[in-house]
Design a protein around this motif. Structure first.
Motif, PDB file in Angstrom:
ATOM      1  N   PRO A 246       1.104  -1.512   0.032  1.00 27.88           N
ATOM      2  CA  PRO A 246      -0.118   0.392  -0.144  1.00 27.88           C
ATOM      3  C   PRO A 246       0.960   1.223  -0.353  1.00 27.88           C
ATOM      4  CG  PRO A 246      -1.140  -1.173   1.567  1.00 27.88           C
ATOM      5  CD  PRO A 246       0.648  -1.962   1.038  1.00 27.88           C
ATOM      6  N   ASP A 247       0.515   1.826  -0.608  1.00 31.02           N
ATOM      7  CA  ASP A 247       1.197   3.725  -0.825  1.00 31.02           C
ATOM      8  C   ASP A 247       1.289   4.312   0.885  1.00 31.02           C
ATOM      9  OD1 ASP A 247       2.596   5.779  -2.072  1.00 31.02           O
ATOM     10  OD2 ASP A 247       0.345   6.932  -1.355  1.00 31.02           O
ATOM     11  N   ASP A 248       2.259   4.828   1.340  1.00 31.63           N
ATOM     12  CA  ASP A 248       2.171   5.667   2.217  1.00 31.63           C
ATOM     13  C   ASP A 248       1.147   6.304   2.583  1.00 31.63           C
ATOM     14  OD1 ASP A 248       4.422   3.721   2.878  1.00 31.63           O
ATOM     15  OD2 ASP A 248       5.770   5.895   2.169  1.00 31.63           O
ATOM     16  N   ASP A 249       0.710   7.455   1.315  1.00 34.23           N
ATOM     17  CA  ASP A 249      -0.383   8.492   1.883  1.00 34.23           C
ATOM     18  C   ASP A 249      -1.482   8.107   1.230  1.00 34.23           C
ATOM     19  OD1 ASP A 249       2.130   9.766   2.343  1.00 34.23           O
ATOM     20  OD2 ASP A 249       2.061  10.715   0.579  1.00 34.23           O
ATOM     21  N   ASN A 250      -2.171   7.075   0.575  1.00 36.75           N
ATOM     22  CA  ASN A 250      -2.530   6.724   0.197  1.00 36.75           C
ATOM     23  C   ASN A 250      -2.937   4.407  -0.243  1.00 36.75           C
ATOM     24  OD1 ASN A 250      -5.803   5.753  -1.169  1.00 36.75           O
ATOM     25  ND2 ASN A 250      -4.963   7.404  -2.249  1.00 36.75           N
ATOM     26  N   PRO A 251      -3.517   4.740   1.445  1.00 33.43           N
ATOM     27  CA  PRO A 251      -3.329   2.872   1.073  1.00 33.43           C
ATOM     28  C   PRO A 251      -4.104   1.979  -0.238  1.00 33.43           C
ATOM     29  CG  PRO A 251      -4.437   3.512   2.692  1.00 33.43           C
ATOM     30  CD  PRO A 251      -4.135   4.738   2.475  1.00 33.43           C
ATOM     31  N   ASN A 252      -5.280   2.892  -0.562  1.00 33.76           N
ATOM     32  CA  ASN A 252      -5.902   2.573  -1.839  1.00 33.76           C
ATOM     33  C   ASN A 252      -5.186   2.406  -3.381  1.00 33.76           C
ATOM     34  OD1 ASN A 252      -8.311   1.729  -0.203  1.00 33.76           O
ATOM     35  ND2 ASN A 252      -8.685   4.145  -0.610  1.00 33.76           N
ATOM     36  N   TYR A 253      -3.862   3.080  -3.135  1.00 37.53           N
ATOM     37  CA  TYR A 253      -2.827   3.104  -3.621  1.00 37.53           C
ATOM     38  C   TYR A 253      -1.962   2.251  -4.371  1.00 37.53           C
ATOM     39  CZ  TYR A 253      -5.420   7.087  -5.914  1.00 37.53           C
ATOM     40  OH  TYR A 253      -6.655   8.272  -6.193  1.00 37.53           O
ATOM     41  N   SER A 254      -0.512   1.751  -4.964  1.00 36.90           N
ATOM     42  CA  SER A 254      -0.124   0.956  -4.564  1.00 36.90           C
ATOM     43  C   SER A 254       1.717   1.359  -4.973  1.00 36.90           C
ATOM     44  CB  SER A 254       0.042  -0.272  -6.154  1.00 36.90           C
ATOM     45  OG  SER A 254      -1.209  -0.824  -5.904  1.00 36.90           O
ATOM     46  N   ARG A 255       2.732   1.402  -4.026  1.00 35.63           N
ATOM     47  CA  ARG A 255       3.694   1.164  -3.970  1.00 35.63           C
ATOM     48  C   ARG A 255       4.238   0.319  -5.017  1.00 35.63           C
ATOM     49  NH1 ARG A 255       6.599   4.740  -0.862  1.00 35.63           N
ATOM     50  NH2 ARG A 255       5.162   6.307  -1.092  1.00 35.63           N
ATOM     51  N   VAL A 256       4.797   0.267  -5.996  1.00 39.27           N
ATOM     52  CA  VAL A 256       5.857  -0.530  -6.697  1.00 39.27           C
ATOM     53  C   VAL A 256       7.484  -0.396  -6.544  1.00 39.27           C
ATOM     54  CG1 VAL A 256       5.674  -2.122  -8.542  1.00 39.27           C
ATOM     55  CG2 VAL A 256       3.364  -1.117  -7.887  1.00 39.27           C
TER      56      VAL A 256
END
Length: 222
Positions: free
Chosen positions: A167-177
């Protein structure tokens, strides 16, 4: 490279602040770093954000058989059985046509351990193929997915790497890849040619994955 080594590498990047490049370069920027050794071995590290959940991003990455439909330069991609993989390894084949003869009778398999791929990279890496073996260690309930791969046959000298999604740090509905690849074609390519070509090709692949995942997320939302 083992899956634990890959996860440890990802953790080190986060601690070192490498992932912060996303914020300094813009949230949509694909940060690709290429290191060349002896004009031959390329080490690629890339990080970026996908505006889709980790589950959706991982479904796209995991769908190796669909990659030839939307990823530039991937001409062929399919999971094969362990039996077929062992036959390819034992044959020591260099020709992709020979490999296709081996797998043409291989039924569609639910196994997700081996993937056979053919690439059309820029010259002099055109018409390259690899058989990759995967190792996976994910925590789906936390939205964390990791997968490493290593070449076990093909007409490159070496290839290994992996994907990590969380999960992205700022928006857990987005992805960090995070994507990592280490490869050696078995011959020298001048760095002034190899580095920009590797950077451009990696961005093309990662952008195609992002477009696929975000399109899928929009369809689900609607």
């Amino acid at each position: 490279m083992t899956i634990r080594t890959f996860i440890a590498f990802w953790a080190c990047l986060l601690v070192a602040g490498a992932a912060s490049a996303l914020e300094t370069k813009g949230r949509r920027e694909i940060d690709v770093r290429v290191n060349y050794a002896r004009n031959q071995t390329s080490a690629i590290e890339a990080s970026y954000m996908i505006e889709a959940s980790p589950q959706i991003a991982w479904a796209v990455i995991h769908d190796q058989e669909g990659m030839s439909e939307y990823v530039p330069r991937i001409l062929y991609s399919r999971y094969i059985s362990q039996k077929a993989a062992e036959q390819i390894i034992a044959s020591k084949a260099l020709s992709f046509e020979h490999v296709l003869e081996i797998v043409k009778e291989d039924p569609n398999t639910k196994e997700r351990l081996y993937v056979l791929q053919q690439f059309n990279f820029p010259w002099p890496l055109s018409n390259r193929w690899v058989l990759m073996k995967f190792a996976e260690e994910s925590r789906p309930t936390k939205g964390i997915f990791s997968r490493s791969y290593q070449m076990v046959a093909g007409n490159l000298k070496t290839a290994e790497g992996g994907w990590h999604v969380q999960p992205d740090d700022d928006n857990p509905n987005y992805s960090r890849v995070l994507y990592r690849n280490l490869s050696d074609p078995g011959f020298q390519i001048p760095a002034f040619i190899g580095k920009p070509a590797s950077r451009k090709t990696t961005r093309e692949i990662l952008e195609a994955v992002r477009n696929r995942a975000e399109t899928m997320a929009r369809r689900i939302a609607n």
